[in-house]
Design a protein around this motif. Structure first.
Motif, mmCIF file in Angstrom:
data_model
loop_
_atom_site.group_PDB
_atom_site.id
_atom_site.type_symbol
_atom_site.label_atom_id
_atom_site.label_comp_id
_atom_site.label_asym_id
_atom_site.label_seq_id
_atom_site.Cartn_x
_atom_site.Cartn_y
_atom_site.Cartn_z
ATOM 1 N N UNK A 167 0.864 -1.182 0.000
ATOM 2 C CA UNK A 167 0.000 0.000 0.000
ATOM 3 C C UNK A 167 0.900 1.232 0.000
ATOM 4 N N UNK A 168 0.423 2.292 -0.563
ATOM 5 C CA UNK A 168 1.155 3.559 -0.616
ATOM 6 C C UNK A 168 2.512 3.429 -1.302
ATOM 7 N N UNK A 169 2.613 2.549 -2.269
ATOM 8 C CA UNK A 169 3.882 2.355 -2.958
ATOM 9 C C UNK A 169 4.882 1.522 -2.175
ATOM 10 N N UNK A 170 4.491 1.060 -1.006
ATOM 11 C CA UNK A 170 5.361 0.196 -0.204
ATOM 12 C C UNK A 170 5.106 -1.240 -0.642
ATOM 13 N N UNK A 171 5.729 -1.605 -1.759
ATOM 14 C CA UNK A 171 5.429 -2.885 -2.396
ATOM 15 C C UNK A 171 6.569 -3.890 -2.326
ATOM 16 N N UNK A 172 7.555 -3.610 -1.502
ATOM 17 C CA UNK A 172 8.636 -4.568 -1.254
ATOM 18 C C UNK A 172 8.911 -4.609 0.243
ATOM 19 N N UNK A 173 9.510 -5.703 0.683
ATOM 20 C CA UNK A 173 9.870 -5.793 2.103
ATOM 21 C C UNK A 173 10.824 -4.659 2.497
ATOM 22 N N UNK A 174 11.735 -4.335 1.621
ATOM 23 C CA UNK A 174 12.707 -3.279 1.923
ATOM 24 C C UNK A 174 12.007 -1.930 2.141
ATOM 25 N N UNK A 175 11.070 -1.595 1.278
ATOM 26 C CA UNK A 175 10.337 -0.327 1.418
ATOM 27 C C UNK A 175 9.492 -0.331 2.684
ATOM 28 N N UNK A 176 8.818 -1.452 2.944
ATOM 29 C CA UNK A 176 7.986 -1.524 4.158
ATOM 30 C C UNK A 176 8.855 -1.450 5.410
ATOM 31 N N UNK A 177 10.028 -2.077 5.385
ATOM 32 C CA UNK A 177 10.940 -2.040 6.519
ATOM 33 C C UNK A 177 11.479 -0.626 6.730
ATOM 34 N N UNK A 178 11.873 0.028 5.656
ATOM 35 C CA UNK A 178 12.383 1.390 5.748
ATOM 36 C C UNK A 178 11.335 2.323 6.340
ATOM 37 N N UNK A 179 10.071 2.106 6.013
ATOM 38 C CA UNK A 179 8.973 2.926 6.526
ATOM 39 C C UNK A 179 8.913 2.895 8.051
ATOM 40 N N UNK A 180 9.313 1.782 8.639
ATOM 41 C CA UNK A 180 9.282 1.654 10.098
ATOM 42 C C UNK A 180 10.133 2.722 10.785
ATOM 43 N N UNK A 181 11.198 3.152 10.133
ATOM 44 C CA UNK A 181 12.104 4.121 10.738
ATOM 45 C C UNK A 181 11.572 5.550 10.653
ATOM 46 N N UNK A 182 10.512 5.761 9.881
ATOM 47 C CA UNK A 182 9.943 7.096 9.771
ATOM 48 C C UNK A 182 9.041 7.420 10.968
ATOM 49 N N UNK A 183 8.487 6.401 11.608
ATOM 50 C CA UNK A 183 7.573 6.657 12.730
ATOM 51 C C UNK A 183 8.254 7.387 13.889
ATOM 52 N N UNK A 184 9.461 7.003 14.283
ATOM 53 C CA UNK A 184 10.135 7.784 15.333
ATOM 54 C C UNK A 184 10.374 9.235 14.916
ATOM 55 N N UNK A 185 10.560 9.476 13.629
ATOM 56 C CA UNK A 185 10.725 10.851 13.144
ATOM 57 C C UNK A 185 9.435 11.642 13.390
ATOM 58 N N UNK A 186 8.286 11.015 13.114
ATOM 59 C CA UNK A 186 7.007 11.683 13.360
ATOM 60 C C UNK A 186 6.810 11.974 14.843
ATOM 61 N N UNK A 187 7.188 11.017 15.675
ATOM 62 C CA UNK A 187 7.062 11.201 17.127
ATOM 63 C C UNK A 187 7.928 12.385 17.571
ATOM 64 N N UNK A 188 9.165 12.400 17.121
ATOM 65 C CA UNK A 188 10.068 13.505 17.465
ATOM 66 C C UNK A 188 9.532 14.831 16.933
ATOM 67 N N UNK A 189 9.060 14.828 15.681
ATOM 68 C CA UNK A 189 8.524 16.033 15.058
ATOM 69 C C UNK A 189 7.373 16.608 15.897
ATOM 70 N N UNK A 190 6.474 15.722 16.337
ATOM 71 C CA UNK A 190 5.346 16.174 17.159
ATOM 72 C C UNK A 190 5.826 16.796 18.462
ATOM 73 N N UNK A 191 6.817 16.205 19.068
ATOM 74 C CA UNK A 191 7.326 16.715 20.344
ATOM 75 C C UNK A 191 8.171 17.982 20.164
ATOM 76 N N UNK A 192 9.074 17.963 19.216
ATOM 77 C CA UNK A 192 9.993 19.090 19.030
ATOM 78 C C UNK A 192 9.264 20.349 18.543
ATOM 79 N N UNK A 193 8.277 20.170 17.707
ATOM 80 C CA UNK A 193 7.577 21.342 17.169
ATOM 81 C C UNK A 193 6.596 21.953 18.162
#
Length: 129
Positions: free
Chosen positions: A99-125
């Motif tokens: 879904x959302x262009x995440x059509x390989x294990x590598x892309x789906x795995x890489x997406x996992x590392x973006x969630x901490x960025x969102x958490x930090x973004x919410x807190x830092x901003x």
């Protein structure tokens, strides 16, 4: 540009992104968002997508409209939301759901590392760091 202005711009951008994502949950992205709902969620998949979309619209609006007095609280709630929906990203990876262009294990795995960025973004901003 001073730090306060940068943080406000980051908060507004995150809020706008959440509102857009929430609207997508209810419209054009509904099918893709279904791919992220873990099998163990006790609600019907479509209900989960709708409820999470409504939550994103509310959170995004809150980030945009938050007064200085409430922005830290809203930031903590947004960070908690990003933490709460993280199992959906894990489920998408583990169950190999495209879904959302995440059509390989590598892309789906890489997406996992973006969630901490969102958490930090919410807190830092919102002056929580």
């Amino acid at each position: 540009m001073n730090e306060k202005t940068v943080k406000k711009m980051a908060r507004l951008m995150l809020g706008g992104t959440l509102v857009f994502a929430g609207i997508s949950h209810l419209t054009v992205g509904r099918k893709d968002f279904r791919a992220q709902v873990p099998d163990w969620v006790p609600l019907p998949i479509d209900d989960t997508v709708v409820y999470s979309g409504l939550a994103e619209i509310a959170l995004g609006s809150s980030l945009i409209l938050a007064s200085d007095r409430h922005e830290q609280t809203v930031g903590k709630v947004a960070a908690s939301f990003f933490t709460a929906v993280f199992p959906g990203n894990i489920s998408q990876f583990v169950n190999k759901r495209s879904a959302f262009g995440l059509d390989t294990d590598r892309k789906r795995f890489t997406r996992l590392f973006f969630q901490p960025v969102l958490i930090y973004w919410a807190l830092a901003s919102t002056n929580n760091t």
